[in-house]
Structure formats: C-alpha cells, structure tokens
Design an enzyme around this catalytic site. Structure first.
Site, mmCIF file in Angstrom:
data_model
loop_
_atom_site.group_PDB
_atom_site.id
_atom_site.type_symbol
_atom_site.label_atom_id
_atom_site.label_comp_id
_atom_site.label_asym_id
_atom_site.label_seq_id
_atom_site.Cartn_x
_atom_site.Cartn_y
_atom_site.Cartn_z
ATOM 1 N N SER A 246 0.816 -1.362 0.067
ATOM 2 C CA SER A 246 -0.010 0.025 -0.052
ATOM 3 C C SER A 246 0.906 1.025 0.026
ATOM 4 O O SER A 246 2.088 1.144 0.055
ATOM 5 C CB SER A 246 -0.861 0.110 1.259
ATOM 6 O OG SER A 246 -0.190 0.277 2.518
ATOM 7 N N LYS A 247 0.243 2.262 -0.113
ATOM 8 C CA LYS A 247 1.056 3.757 -0.115
ATOM 9 C C LYS A 247 1.533 3.760 1.123
ATOM 10 O O LYS A 247 2.895 4.269 1.359
ATOM 11 C CB LYS A 247 0.151 4.924 -0.570
ATOM 12 C CG LYS A 247 0.633 6.153 -0.756
ATOM 13 C CD LYS A 247 0.025 7.084 -1.228
ATOM 14 C CE LYS A 247 0.855 8.348 -1.557
ATOM 15 N NZ LYS A 247 -0.018 9.556 -2.470
ATOM 16 N N ARG A 248 0.832 3.515 2.131
ATOM 17 C CA ARG A 248 1.602 3.721 3.564
ATOM 18 C C ARG A 248 2.868 2.905 3.657
ATOM 19 O O ARG A 248 3.605 3.291 4.329
ATOM 20 C CB ARG A 248 0.551 3.036 4.625
ATOM 21 C CG ARG A 248 1.013 3.266 5.988
ATOM 22 C CD ARG A 248 0.049 2.654 7.002
ATOM 23 N NE ARG A 248 -0.418 1.426 6.624
ATOM 24 C CZ ARG A 248 -1.314 0.419 7.210
ATOM 25 N NH1 ARG A 248 -2.091 0.957 8.117
ATOM 26 N NH2 ARG A 248 -1.488 -0.967 6.803
ATOM 27 N N ASP A 249 2.970 1.656 2.925
ATOM 28 C CA ASP A 249 4.197 0.894 3.211
ATOM 29 C C ASP A 249 5.280 1.237 2.228
ATOM 30 O O ASP A 249 6.311 0.643 2.175
ATOM 31 C CB ASP A 249 3.661 -0.536 2.534
ATOM 32 C CG ASP A 249 2.870 -1.241 3.743
ATOM 33 O OD1 ASP A 249 2.767 -1.063 5.040
ATOM 34 O OD2 ASP A 249 1.674 -1.980 3.183
#
Length: 473
Positions: A246-249
């Site tokens: 994900s973008k968070r990762d």
C-alpha cells in the site's frame, strides 16, 4: 537464460501515461534494462496511450523523466500505440477473414445481465459465444466488437515461464476475448501482440499480474503464425506483513522518492535486490548489476518492501558523495538553493556542515534540513532533555564558558582542551558539558561533534547563541 534462437535480445517496457511511475513499475523497467544490457541487446520504451480519457502528456513526461533520472532510456525512438490504430484494425480484419476472429453484436446491457446472473450462482463468467457462428455480415449496421475465436484442445493451457517454470491455466477460464472494442479502439492483449511482433521483442519481462494474459497472447501468436517471445513474470512487491503493498508501506511514485531525497542509484540498488539476488551481496555498482543479472536469480515468491532497508542503502550512497556533489543534487533534484538559505556562510562552511551530518542521515531532505537548522539559531529548545542532564547549574556553566571562549582561537583542538580543563577544574563530566554546549548552539543534546560545530559557527555566533539560551532560562 540464453537469447531466443540466438536472436539479439530485444525487450521493452510499456507504461500507460495515466499516472506517475511507481516503484513496482520502475523495478520492472530496471529488470528489462539490465537483462538487455547483460545480453548486449536492445531496450525499448512503448507508450500504451490507448486510454484516451486518462492518458495525458503530463504523465507521459513524468514517466520518462523518472526513468531518465535512474538512467533508463530507450535505445530506439519511442513507440505510441494511439498512432497505430489502423494497423491493429488491419490485423483484426486478417483474423476475421481467416475465420479466427468474429464480430460480436451482443449489447453491453445483455452481457452485464448475464454476468450478474453468473455471479449470483457464484460461477466464473464467460462469454457464451452467442455470435461465434454468425459469420462476417458486413451489411449489419449495429455496433460490434471483434472477438478472438479461442480453440484449446486440452483441459489446461500450459506454457513455460522463465521465472515461474511451468504454468498451467484451466482452458475454461479463457473465453473468446475482445480484440477491438465497438468504438474501434484496441484492447491490451491484442495491441501487445502486434507491437511485440512488429518490434521483434524476444523476451517479455513483466509483473505477475499479467500472468493470465499470457495464454491469450500466445494463442494470438499461434493464430498469426508468429513466433511468441519468451515470457517471465516477476512476483509482486508485498507489504511488511505479506499483504499487497500500500502507499503507507511505500507504494508511491518515483517522483515522491526523488523529492524526499533518495538517490537514483540507491533506489535502483534497493529495487534490484527486491526479489533478485546474487549470493549475499547487497550493494551493487551499475556495472555489477549488469554483469550478474539473470532471470534465474529472481525469486518465485513475492518480496517484502522494507523502507528501513531502503533508507540504509540510501545512506550508504549519501556517504559516498562529496559535499559539492550533494550541493549540486540539492539544486537539481530537490530544487533547493542552499546558498540562498545559508546566505551568510561561505561555500566552505556549507560543505563543512554537510560533512558533519551526511553520515547521520538517511535522505538528502534530512541532510538539507539539518544544514539549514544548523545555520539558523534554535527556534526552540528541548528543555525536558536538558533537565535530565544538568539543569541546576546550566546558566552558571554557560556564563563561565562564555568567559573562557573570549579571545580564544576557535580551532578544534584548542576548544577541546579548554573544555577539558574547565571540566577538571569544576568537577564536571566532559559528556555533560559537551551536551550542554550542543543544546545551547543547536537546541538539541544530540548531534555531531560540538567542537566541529563551534569551529563551523565561529566565536561571534557561538557567543550569541549561548547568550540567547541563557536569557531564556
């Protein structure tokens, strides 16, 4: 893997200009580029701009700029799919004339109803071939799509993947797929086959999300009598817990990594090791990547993205730069003017400050911020940390030290000896006084050598900052 039938290796990277280049796509481009360089072959870039609604020149420019930033450029002129529509229609007409494709007049509303009915039965939807036996009725005025007539004589379609090995896909999952839409535009699978054939692509190296497209493309090659390229599907990049990234990762664009102060050689070094290995080696020069890269070295399972590992690799490359090189990158990649933001300093002072911090940061953005922070007097002080140190005598100590520094040459050894003598005379630990000085000069009790910092700032600025913190007690 050896080149196909001794043909010169030709590979391609085919992005759609519907967004910025993301790290997963950059890794795919890098693997293709390295494979071509390893085999002294040709690397091409093809712009898949058939989505006229979402494709923009802004995104195309961003894609190409991001690739060029990492050193990946096409060896031949760019190809644009949108300019080749007439060619795709000619090839589709050839298949229709040979009875290998047909016009389908089914309405979208009817197909959607059938799809929903299938989903309610929890079955896999497939086109029911309602128009397969109609023939080519050129007098029919109704809109139509062109479908490929799939013929598979076994229960499974089996093909060899250069990374995954033998792949078997149930034949029932491959229906009569669309080649041309009713508006005359081409579909992904059909355009890929025509373009790869026309440009003599020998190896298709792409993400495993395209694995189920491969049987359709191989069937098209067989229908035309073309030789299919070798296929290799790269496993996905996963998040830390094994889920889809994900973008968070870290699933963000190359542009953002550039703006955050990551170096292109560091990003490529990290990505090449994300799913590929050569022994236990972690750091590779570009030439070493080219020399050792092979599809056999790519793991079959997904690789987990680790932002801390990327930061470690980036810090390694930052340490290898000269301060002057770093200043140039500040201006070129980060669009920041260090001379303007530290206008009272000389170039030597800027370079000295960079050298004090470049071993302590993970990104160039962090480094820039540290240099500018050192240039400016502290806007605030971490009083809580100071109280854990020496709060009771802090003002007296700083006042006494100010007197010690008057008329003293600001040279590192002399400063160190002066503070050592002060500690011995007043029975303080060197670490306590060094941290107190650092607090007064930078607002923090941690950082590079306080004596290096004092030499950098000079006597006048040091005295000024010490007076500032004394006044705030």
């Amino acid at each position: 893997m050896k080149p196909q039938n001794n043909k010169p290796v030709r590979v391609r990277f085919a992005p759609s200009p519907t967004g910025h280049l993301h790290i997963g796509s950059l890794r795919t481009a890098l693997f293709n580029w390295l494979f071509a360089r390893h085999h002294h072959g040709i690397f091409l870039i093809r712009i898949e701009d058939t989505d006229v609604v979402r494709s923009t020149k802004e995104y195309e420019h961003s894609l190409l700029e991001s690739l060029a930033w990492t050193g990946i450029v096409s060896d031949e002129p760019l190809m644009y799919q949108a300019s080749r529509m007439e060619l795709y229609r000619q090839y589709a007409q050839q298949l229709i004339a040979q009875g290998k494709a047909y016009k389908c007049y089914c309405k979208q509303t009817e197909l959607q109803e059938k799809r929903e009915e299938t989903q309610q039965r929890q079955d896999t939807y497939q086109y029911d071939k309602a128009c397969r036996a109609l023939g080519d009725d050129s007098s029919n005025p109704n809109p139509y799509v062109v479908r490929f007539k799939v013929v598979i004589d076994s229960e499974n379609f089996i093909f060899h993947d250069e990374i995954k090995g033998e792949v078997s896909i149930p034949a029932q999952q491959i229906d009569d797929f669309v080649l041309l839409r009713s508006d005359g535009t081409v579909t992904y699978n059909f355009a890929n086959v025509i373009d790869d054939h026309e440009t003599a692509i020998t190896h298709v190296i792409r993400g495993e999300e395209h694995l189920f497209n491969t049987p359709k493309q191989i069937l098209l090659y067989q229908a035309f009598g073309f030789q299919a390229p070798s296929y290799g599907h790269i496993p996905l990049i996963l998040g830390p817990s094994g889920q889809k990234l994900s973008k968070r990762d870290g699933a963000t664009s190359v542009v953002e990594y550039k703006n955050e102060g990551y170096l292109p050689q560091a990003l490529c070094n990290y990505l090449v090791r994300l799913g590929w290995s050569y022994g236990d080696q972690e750091i590779f020069t570009q030439q070493e990547m080219i020399q050792h890269f092979s599809l056999q070295g790519i793991n079959r399972s997904g690789a987990k993205f680790d932002i801390e590992k990327l930061k470690w690799v980036n810090s390694f490359y930052i340490k290898a730069l000269t301060p002057q090189e770093i200043i140039e990158i500040f201006s070129k990649d980060l669009k920041r003017n260090l001379a303007q933001d530290t206008s009272a300093w000389t170039q030597d002072q800027r370079q000295t400050c960079i050298s004090l911090y470049q071993d302590r940061v993970s990104t160039l953005t962090e480094l820039y911020d540290q240099v500018v922070k050192s240039y400016n007097p502290p806007a605030s002080y971490d009083w809580e940390n100071l109280r854990q140190l020496i709060e009771k005598d802090a003002v007296i100590i700083l006042q006494l030290l100010q007197q010690e520094f008057v008329n003293l040459e600001f040279e590192k050894h002399q400063l160190s000896e002066k503070v050592k003598a002060f500690c011995k005379l007043h029975n303080y630990k060197m670490s306590e006084i060094a941290q107190l000085l650092r607090f007064a000069l930078t607002g923090s009790i941690s950082g590079p050598s306080i004596f290096d910092m004092m030499v950098l700032l000079g006597c006048k600025e040091v005295q000024k900052r010490m007076s500032g913190v004394i006044a705030e007690f």
